[in-house]
Design a protein around this motif. Structure first.
Motif, mmCIF file in Angstrom:
data_model
loop_
_atom_site.group_PDB
_atom_site.id
_atom_site.type_symbol
_atom_site.label_atom_id
_atom_site.label_comp_id
_atom_site.label_asym_id
_atom_site.label_seq_id
_atom_site.Cartn_x
_atom_site.Cartn_y
_atom_site.Cartn_z
ATOM 1 N N ALA A 1 0.866 -1.182 0.000
ATOM 2 C CA ALA A 1 0.000 0.000 0.000
ATOM 3 C C ALA A 1 0.905 1.236 0.000
ATOM 4 O O ALA A 1 1.191 1.818 1.047
ATOM 5 C CB ALA A 1 -0.912 -0.015 1.217
ATOM 6 N N MET A 2 1.353 1.618 -1.187
ATOM 7 C CA MET A 2 2.420 2.603 -1.305
ATOM 8 C C MET A 2 1.984 4.033 -1.001
ATOM 9 O O MET A 2 2.824 4.892 -0.748
ATOM 10 C CB MET A 2 3.019 2.554 -2.712
ATOM 11 C CG MET A 2 3.727 1.252 -3.046
ATOM 12 S SD MET A 2 5.232 0.978 -2.078
ATOM 13 C CE MET A 2 6.329 2.212 -2.780
ATOM 14 N N ASP A 3 0.685 4.319 -1.003
ATOM 15 C CA ASP A 3 0.249 5.695 -0.796
ATOM 16 C C ASP A 3 0.102 6.042 0.681
ATOM 17 O O ASP A 3 0.967 6.680 1.263
ATOM 18 C CB ASP A 3 -1.025 6.000 -1.579
ATOM 19 C CG ASP A 3 -2.113 4.932 -1.405
ATOM 20 O OD1 ASP A 3 -1.920 3.984 -0.620
ATOM 21 O OD2 ASP A 3 -3.170 5.055 -2.046
ATOM 22 N N HIS A 4 -0.994 5.585 1.339
ATOM 23 C CA HIS A 4 -1.242 6.023 2.716
ATOM 24 C C HIS A 4 -0.333 5.339 3.736
ATOM 25 O O HIS A 4 -0.262 5.784 4.883
ATOM 26 C CB HIS A 4 -2.714 5.817 3.082
ATOM 27 C CG HIS A 4 -3.124 4.388 3.261
ATOM 28 N ND1 HIS A 4 -3.180 3.501 2.208
ATOM 29 C CD2 HIS A 4 -3.491 3.687 4.361
ATOM 30 C CE1 HIS A 4 -3.571 2.315 2.656
ATOM 31 N NE2 HIS A 4 -3.760 2.403 3.954
ATOM 32 N N GLU A 5 0.373 4.282 3.338
ATOM 33 C CA GLU A 5 1.354 3.658 4.222
ATOM 34 C C GLU A 5 2.776 3.858 3.699
ATOM 35 O O GLU A 5 3.699 3.156 4.135
ATOM 36 C CB GLU A 5 1.049 2.166 4.387
ATOM 37 C CG GLU A 5 -0.257 1.916 5.139
ATOM 38 C CD GLU A 5 -0.598 0.454 5.329
ATOM 39 O OE1 GLU A 5 -1.554 0.187 6.071
ATOM 40 O OE2 GLU A 5 0.063 -0.425 4.731
ATOM 41 N N GLY A 6 2.919 4.814 2.800
ATOM 42 C CA GLY A 6 4.225 5.071 2.207
ATOM 43 C C GLY A 6 4.458 6.536 1.920
ATOM 44 O O GLY A 6 4.923 7.293 2.776
ATOM 45 N N TYR A 7 4.104 6.969 0.699
ATOM 46 C CA TYR A 7 4.409 8.327 0.265
ATOM 47 C C TYR A 7 3.820 9.394 1.178
ATOM 48 O O TYR A 7 4.480 10.380 1.505
ATOM 49 C CB TYR A 7 3.887 8.554 -1.155
ATOM 50 C CG TYR A 7 4.264 7.490 -2.148
ATOM 51 C CD1 TYR A 7 5.581 7.057 -2.286
ATOM 52 C CD2 TYR A 7 3.296 6.916 -2.975
ATOM 53 C CE1 TYR A 7 5.923 6.079 -3.202
ATOM 54 C CE2 TYR A 7 3.630 5.940 -3.897
ATOM 55 C CZ TYR A 7 4.930 5.524 -4.003
ATOM 56 O OH TYR A 7 5.256 4.553 -4.909
#
Length: 275
Positions: free
Chosen positions: A90-96
């Protein structure tokens, strides 16, 4: 002909630069792939889900670096491991989005797109450890973005990876921040899909014990903060409790924040009931 070649090269360069800025990061670093890493996960088909930021089938490790606001810089960096059950990221809300918030508050965020284990548990661990070493300046690749104090952050299965790096890696982070982490491969606690993807569905009792990370805590494990919801139906709160108690038993500084509601997978989502 020469002009055509130059135009093509310029277009290619612009495309590359645009792609590197898609998520707002200042720098993108390919760490390695299955051909150059110590171990392969055996995946040889293209990754999926890039357009919806739910990336799967990954066979190369990539760091997306969001440098700290210079006016607020603390001298710290955090390697961020998104969750997804070791099947996707989950690259958006748990990443970027988390990296952007850290950067705005003076901490360099380095989002790690790690390789899926595909039954090879050493693969994501070696990705996380090398990412830590790069951000510490112990290996080349992130000159200008390294920090004196480098921690690790993980969400769900990414929390398991962050805890693996904290307990099993030769080079450990300075601290860990674990959001609703998967920890224990035990009846009543386990998130079955995570461990099936990490090792296998037919794993032995020895393997289950090895990757139940409360069993791997020692006096060398770094301090941790754990954040979770009491009503999480995907990863029982007993996972965080087991890790927290193991840390305290070994004299490691730790704190745990349990929100009464919020479920699982909230990541960086302002406005959810837990905030």
């Amino acid at each position: 002909m020469k002009r055509t070649v130059l135009l093509f090269a310029a277009t290619l360069l612009m495309t590359t630069l645009a792609t590197a800025q898609d998520y707002g990061q200042a720098y993108t670093l390919k760490i390695w792939d299955n051909a150059t890493a110590p171990h392969s996960n055996g995946i040889d088909t293209p990754k999926t889900g890039v357009e919806i930021h739910r990336v799967g089938n990954t066979s190369e490790a990539i760091l997306y670096i969001f440098p700290a606001d210079k006016a607020k810089a603390t001298g710290q960096a955090v390697v961020i491991c998104p969750g997804g059950g070791y099947a996707k990221l989950a690259m958006d809300h748990e990443g970027y989005e988390m990296a952007q918030w850290l950067a705005a508050n003076g901490i360099t965020g380095a989002v790690l797109e790690y390789r899926m284990p595909n039954g090879h548990p050493e693969v994501p661990l070696e990705d996380a450890e090398r990412a830590l070493r790069i951000m510490m300046g112990l290996e080349a690749g992130a000159t200008g973005y390294t920090a004196d104090k480098v921690g690790i952050m993980g969400f769900s299965a990414g929390g398991h990876l962050a805890a693996m790096a904290s307990t099993m890696a030769a080079t450990k982070p300075a601290f860990s921040v674990l959001f609703y982490p998967v920890i224990a491969d035990e009846d009543g606690r386990r998130h079955q899909g995570t461990f099936c993807n990490l090792t296998s569905r037919d794993r032995s009792a020895e393997i289950m014990e090895r990757y139940s990370l409360q069993n791997r805590v020692t006096e060398q494990t770094p301090p941790a903060i754990l954040l979770l919801s009491d009503d999480d139906r995907s990863v029982p709160s007993a996972n965080s409790m087991a890790y927290y108690l193991a840390l305290k038993e070994h004299g490691i500084k730790a704190s745990m924040h349990v929100y009464p509601i919020g479920g699982h997978g909230w990541g960086f989502q302002i406005g959810r009931a837990h905030v």
